[in-house]
Scaffold this active site. Sequence first.
Site, mmCIF file in Angstrom:
data_model
loop_
_atom_site.group_PDB
_atom_site.id
_atom_site.type_symbol
_atom_site.label_atom_id
_atom_site.label_comp_id
_atom_site.label_asym_id
_atom_site.label_seq_id
_atom_site.Cartn_x
_atom_site.Cartn_y
_atom_site.Cartn_z
ATOM 1 N N ASP A 292 42.043 38.830 38.531
ATOM 2 C CA ASP A 292 41.766 37.447 38.916
ATOM 3 C C ASP A 292 40.325 37.385 39.402
ATOM 4 O O ASP A 292 39.994 37.927 40.460
ATOM 5 C CB ASP A 292 42.746 37.030 40.012
ATOM 6 N N HIS A 293 39.473 36.696 38.647
ATOM 7 C CA HIS A 293 38.042 36.684 38.953
ATOM 8 C C HIS A 293 37.726 35.858 40.197
ATOM 9 O O HIS A 293 36.591 35.880 40.691
ATOM 10 C CB HIS A 293 37.241 36.166 37.753
#
Length: 462
Positions: free
Chosen positions: A432-433
């Site tokens: 998850d950036h």
Amino acid sequence: MTEDFRLPDLGEGLPEAELVQWLVAAGDEVTLNQPIAEVETAKAVVELPSPYAGTVSALHAAPGDVVAVGAVLISFDLGAQEMSTAPGAAEGAETAERAEPNLVGYGAAPQSGARPHRRARAQGRHADAAGARDSAVLVAAPHDAIVQTPDPADRLLERPRSTPPVRAHARDLGIDLALVAAGGVTGRITRADVDAYAATIGRAPAGAGAAAAPGKPDAAATRSAGSDAARTTRIPIRGVRKHTAEAMVRSAFTAPHATTFHTVDVTATSELIASLMADRALAGHRIGIMAVAAKAVCLALRQHPSLNARWDADAGEIVEHHYVNLGIAAATERGLVVPNIADADALDLVELADAIGALTETARTGRTAPAAMSGGTFTITNVGVFGVDAGTPILNPGEAGILALGAVRRQPWEHRGEIALRDVMTLSLSFDHRLVDGEQAALLVRAVSDVLREPGRAMLLR
């Protein structure tokens, strides 16, 4: 006196469940907490215990029906128990007969006076049935669990492997699926298998040509029919498949995904596994690449906790976990499930291997408890079992990372300045950036790779 039992919320917050099979019939006498039915939710197959001791007066759904939570499922006649209760003891007896049941199928039912379990009676009825092959389900950790083919008699105690449309088709023909052998290598009973069995007992479906081979519809008849229904199969979207689809769409459109890859020489890990398998003291354990990778992940997450976290949008916070509930993505006949091993970071290698083996077997039989599929903090998936080298896995909702293990391949590789045949595999980490930058993701992959390349390095980590 008649009492209705309504389908309860099984602890998952789901609005409905599919009735898989009844374990009792109208007229049966049942005891408190005796299993009466199997229902399939979006996550697991669950046995429902009887909330009363009495006689089954009516069944309000048929196998394959989708029942809403709160809808009447079954009715009981309690009149016989009340009439047989001596005056003055009625209140105590009624309290005992109607004790609060365990609604998720746990706890033993009283043994005295209990009628034989319906599935046990089925074993007696069908003891001479031909045993169908029960092939192992492709799961995320096939190297870490010994999956044994059950005895044909034991197989009759399990739900026959099939899809809802096939079960409905069998019901229309009046065929018990426990008597039908699966013709394919997957162990799943198909519509063709049902039709083939129907032909042997004189119950061929309407319109089936006598000259047609079992399971192979006549091509000319199919073309002349000119109907999509004759040339397609429609499978209802429900159960695990529906839940998985919803979860993956929610994850893909909520968390900005990114994936990083790293190929590593795992020859030393392969040699370690071979030595452990040869150790008689560990003969009862199945330690494979999945277990070693799981241990490496737990160690790496201690060094890089940003990958063991979740995004709390409501609170405007990033929540880092100080424990690892390690999810193992498993592809089963019912669809993808991701049960997790609670506090996996507190387990040693052998304990992790045993936990993965137990988790795999439970997922294979569709008996994973709903509680085991929530609260995960990081997930591993083994795409290598399908012969795949790498992939871009989608995050399990609420988690910051998922690591895919590729196939271990023997191939030429640079080793100590020379070219040699080595065991090589590719790791694919999706993250998850919002929570993790590329640098942090790369450091985690390298930390896992270091342990797989040199398992002895684990001795240096805390």
